[in-house]
Design a protein around this motif. Sequence first.
Motif, mmCIF file in Angstrom:
data_model
loop_
_atom_site.group_PDB
_atom_site.id
_atom_site.type_symbol
_atom_site.label_atom_id
_atom_site.label_comp_id
_atom_site.label_asym_id
_atom_site.label_seq_id
_atom_site.Cartn_x
_atom_site.Cartn_y
_atom_site.Cartn_z
ATOM 1 N N GLN A 24 -36.146 -45.211 -19.169
ATOM 2 C CA GLN A 24 -37.352 -45.401 -18.265
ATOM 3 C C GLN A 24 -38.818 -45.381 -19.113
ATOM 4 O OE1 GLN A 24 -37.073 -42.503 -15.345
ATOM 5 N NE2 GLN A 24 -34.947 -42.975 -15.160
ATOM 6 N N ILE A 25 -38.610 -44.519 -20.163
ATOM 7 C CA ILE A 25 -39.995 -44.363 -20.946
ATOM 8 C C ILE A 25 -40.230 -45.822 -21.719
ATOM 9 C CG2 ILE A 25 -41.074 -43.303 -22.881
ATOM 10 C CD1 ILE A 25 -39.632 -40.856 -22.070
ATOM 11 N N THR A 29 -43.823 -45.791 -17.961
ATOM 12 C CA THR A 29 -43.882 -44.955 -16.873
ATOM 13 C C THR A 29 -45.316 -45.055 -16.170
ATOM 14 O OG1 THR A 29 -44.880 -43.124 -18.417
ATOM 15 C CG2 THR A 29 -42.427 -43.081 -17.598
ATOM 16 N N VAL A 33 -44.480 -39.401 -13.924
ATOM 17 C CA VAL A 33 -43.191 -39.778 -14.412
ATOM 18 C C VAL A 33 -41.891 -39.451 -13.503
ATOM 19 C CG1 VAL A 33 -43.647 -39.257 -16.808
ATOM 20 C CG2 VAL A 33 -42.979 -37.394 -15.607
ATOM 21 N N SER A 34 -40.943 -39.803 -13.511
ATOM 22 C CA SER A 34 -39.666 -39.665 -12.705
ATOM 23 C C SER A 34 -39.262 -38.287 -13.000
ATOM 24 C CB SER A 34 -38.524 -40.622 -13.107
ATOM 25 O OG SER A 34 -37.917 -40.444 -14.221
ATOM 26 N N VAL A 37 -37.332 -38.246 -16.239
ATOM 27 C CA VAL A 37 -38.110 -38.000 -17.503
ATOM 28 C C VAL A 37 -38.722 -36.640 -17.580
ATOM 29 C CG1 VAL A 37 -40.283 -38.886 -18.498
ATOM 30 C CG2 VAL A 37 -38.859 -40.376 -17.570
ATOM 31 N N THR A 41 -38.083 -34.441 -21.010
ATOM 32 C CA THR A 41 -39.344 -34.562 -21.982
ATOM 33 C C THR A 41 -39.131 -33.488 -23.359
ATOM 34 O OG1 THR A 41 -40.626 -35.804 -20.203
ATOM 35 C CG2 THR A 41 -41.747 -34.680 -22.054
#
Length: 129
Positions: A24-25, A29, A33-34, A37, A41
């Motif tokens: 996703q990153i 994003t 962020v989801s 994530v 992180t």
Amino acid sequence: MANSTEEAVMNDGLTRDEYDALEQIRKGTHGRVSACVARNTKRLAGLKYIAYEKNGGLSLTEKGQQTLFIRNCIDGLRAVASDPGAKLAADVAMFLGKKGHVSARPAGDGYDITEKGRESLADIDSWAA
């Protein structure tokens, strides 16, 4: 196919959720962020897979990019092992072909896994066990 980067990736023992966060990153994003994530992180930054940008966003480090590429290569090798007609991304197909893990089928309809490719998969599976 094993090298120091691959061994480091395997030793970090990333979860599927962490790989999803990296992907996703990589895609970017946009804004918030989801949850995936956000959950991952701290660990991914601590392991140096991602870094904060000056604007506060997240980006993949070189280690993160290599990790995703290795994962894509392993997934591609597994796909070809189970279905010779499997589609591979161009960079994955080129890398696996250059390393002698797959060979293009004469009809151009996919790839065949080589003996070296089978040995690499067996080696990878032994790491996972």
